[in-house]
Design an enzyme around this catalytic site. Structure first.
Site, PDB file in Angstrom:
ATOM      1  CB  SER A   1      -5.580  -0.902  -8.570  1.00 47.86           C
ATOM      2  OG  SER A   1      -6.853  -1.480  -8.540  1.00 47.86           O
TER       3      SER A   1
ATOM      4  CE  LYS B   1      -8.654   2.227  -7.375  1.00 49.48           C
ATOM      5  NZ  LYS B   1      -9.226   0.903  -7.110  1.00 49.48           N
TER       6      LYS B   1
ATOM      7  CG  ASP C   1       2.151  -9.775   2.806  1.00 51.66           C
ATOM      8  OD1 ASP C   1       3.062  -8.933   2.935  1.00 51.66           O
ATOM      9  OD2 ASP C   1       0.959  -9.541   3.091  1.00 51.66           O
TER      10      ASP C   1
END
Length: 454
Positions: free
Chosen positions: A349, A374, A360
């Site tokens: 999460s 999740k 990224d």
């Protein structure tokens, strides 16, 4: 199994009594029950991140009400099926009527009208077959809040562990600016005695009970530091301590270690304090430990990510209408430094938002094992009686538009976990050991002069 905490937005129950059915509920089924049924139905139909079938919602409410009555000893409850129409108000009236009739027909000392309302709400939410869209009783909602925001107790502000070799209680961390910190207790101190009682052989719970006590009272510690007892005992006046979500310490070679247990209300501020302290101590690289961290608040994930990502997107949130809102970094990052983020199968999460954003953006290296996966967001609406409804309202994407739901994040460097690790303890934590070695090499590379330089 570790708990995976919902990635949360917090909503507020708001209801106009003008929207209530014209008939006044009777026989113990009150106005508040009717309000909560209507509120839940409307939020589920309008806010769930996928299209919702009204008939399925009514069927779920009906079936769960029957199941509850049977569980409570009603052998053959006669509860008529519900039939959905295009008018939401009519559907809500049918729900009201069904619960009210059940209250009248099956009055029992074993359950209350509110229990039947709760069963109906739970059935509605369960109809969408989403594991994160659920009803929370007052007790469950309070536990969720406590897990995210921590508790407050009277104590010293010492985080303890047991030394498996000596069997003494040692200091693994100290709450910044807490009573112990102000009294001079340091990480890795050995608590030799507490109020004259040796800590050798004590369990963590036994030692904690000695350290905690009534606010304003004093506890006296005999402390061993660097192999020798301090000349004088240290007295600490107990004070209110708020449970932390961020724990930090300095590892060898000036590598700062920060572990997050949850993404709570104060996690961003706590992380800022921890990083400031480590930087003051000369940290040259960092380990951000998100293992076993099941998530928390979306805003906390943005705040944590922003301490390492100077600018650009952190996460994009996509609602049912395909509206995408991109949340940018807060522009308060620390100076660039080598960074490793430790993750495992219980990293979920909000933890995955931070891991994905760091991966990224390229500001750090993800190390460990694949994360939980999740990638959806929930809103929690607190209801007036202390219960709550939690509904999945969106999915999220990493800065490179990756949807990690059910997929997880693959680490840049896969490092298996050793059996029975003690997270954060070198020599007992293989993943941390690999992270430290990796960062030591990074520090050495940065310290080496460039080829051809004078």
């Amino acid at each position: 199994m570790k708990r995976i905490i919902t990635l949360l937005f917090l909503g507020i129950f708001a209801f106009s009594t003008a929207q209530l059915p014209a008939a006044t509920p009777a026989h113990g089924f009150g106005l508040l029950d009717a309000e909560e049924l209507q509120f839940t139905y409307q939020k589920l139909i309008s806010e769930f991140y996928k299209k919702v079938d009204a008939q399925a919602v009514l069927d779920g409410a009906h079936d769960n009400l029957i199941a509850y009555l049977q569980h409570e000893g009603v052998a053959d409850p006669k509860v008529p099926s519900l039939h959905a129409v295009d008018d939401s108000s009519q559907n809500v009236r049918e729900l009201d009527r069904e619960v009210s009739n059940a209250v009248t027909a099956y009055h029992s000392a074993r359950f209350t009208p509110r229990d039947l309302t709760y069963a109906t709400i739970a059935g509605m939410l369960g109809s969408v077959k989403d594991r994160y869209t659920v009803f929370l009783t007052p007790k469950e909602f309070a536990a969720l809040n406590e897990g995210l925001d921590g508790t407050t107790f009277s104590g010293t502000g010492i985080v303890i562990q047991s030394d498996e070799t000596t069997k003494f209680i040692t200091v693994s961390n100290v709450v910044p600016d807490g009573p112990a910190d102000k009294a001079g207790i340091q990480q890795d101190d050995v608590l030799y005695t507490v109020d004259g009682k040796t800590t050798k052989g004590l369990t963590i719970d036994q030692a904690s009970s000695l350290l905690r006590g009534k606010q304003g009272t004093t506890v006296t510690l005999q402390v061993q530091r660097d192999g020798a007892l301090l000349a004088n005992p240290i007295s600490i006046v107990r004070a209110p301590i708020h449970q932390l979500s961020v724990y930090s310490k300095m590892l060898p070679n000036k590598i700062g270690y920060v572990a997050l247990t949850v993404f709570g209300r104060d996690t961003g501020a706590e992380l800022t304090t921890a990083l400031d302290r480590l930087q003051t101590q000369g940290a040259r690289a960092f380990v951000l430990d998100l293992r076993e961290n099941g998530g928390g608040y979306l805003q906390a994930a943005v705040q944590v990510s922003s301490k390492f990502i100077p600018s650009g997107p952190i996460v994009s949130v996509e609602s049912r209408q395909s509206q995408i809102d991109t949340i940018e970094a807060d522009n308060d990052a620390i100076p660039p430094a080598p960074l490793v983020v430790l993750v495992n199968g219980h990293t979920a999460s909000a933890s995955e938002i931070t891991s994905g954003a760091i991966q990224d953006s390229g500001v750090g290296t993800i190390m460990g094992t694949k994360t939980f996966g999740k990638g959806v967001v929930q809103n929690v609406w607190a209801l007036p009686d202390g219960s709550a409804v939690k509904i999945t309202t969106a999915r999220y994407l990493t800065p490179r538009n990756r949807d990690i739901n059910t997929v997880g994040i693959q680490p840049d460097v896969v490092t298996p976990e050793n059996p029975k690790p003690r997270y954060g303890t070198l020599g007992r934590d293989d993943q941390l050991q690999k992270a430290v070695q990796f960062l030591q090499n990074k520090i050495a590379q940065l310290s080496s002069p460039a080829p051809g330089s004078q």
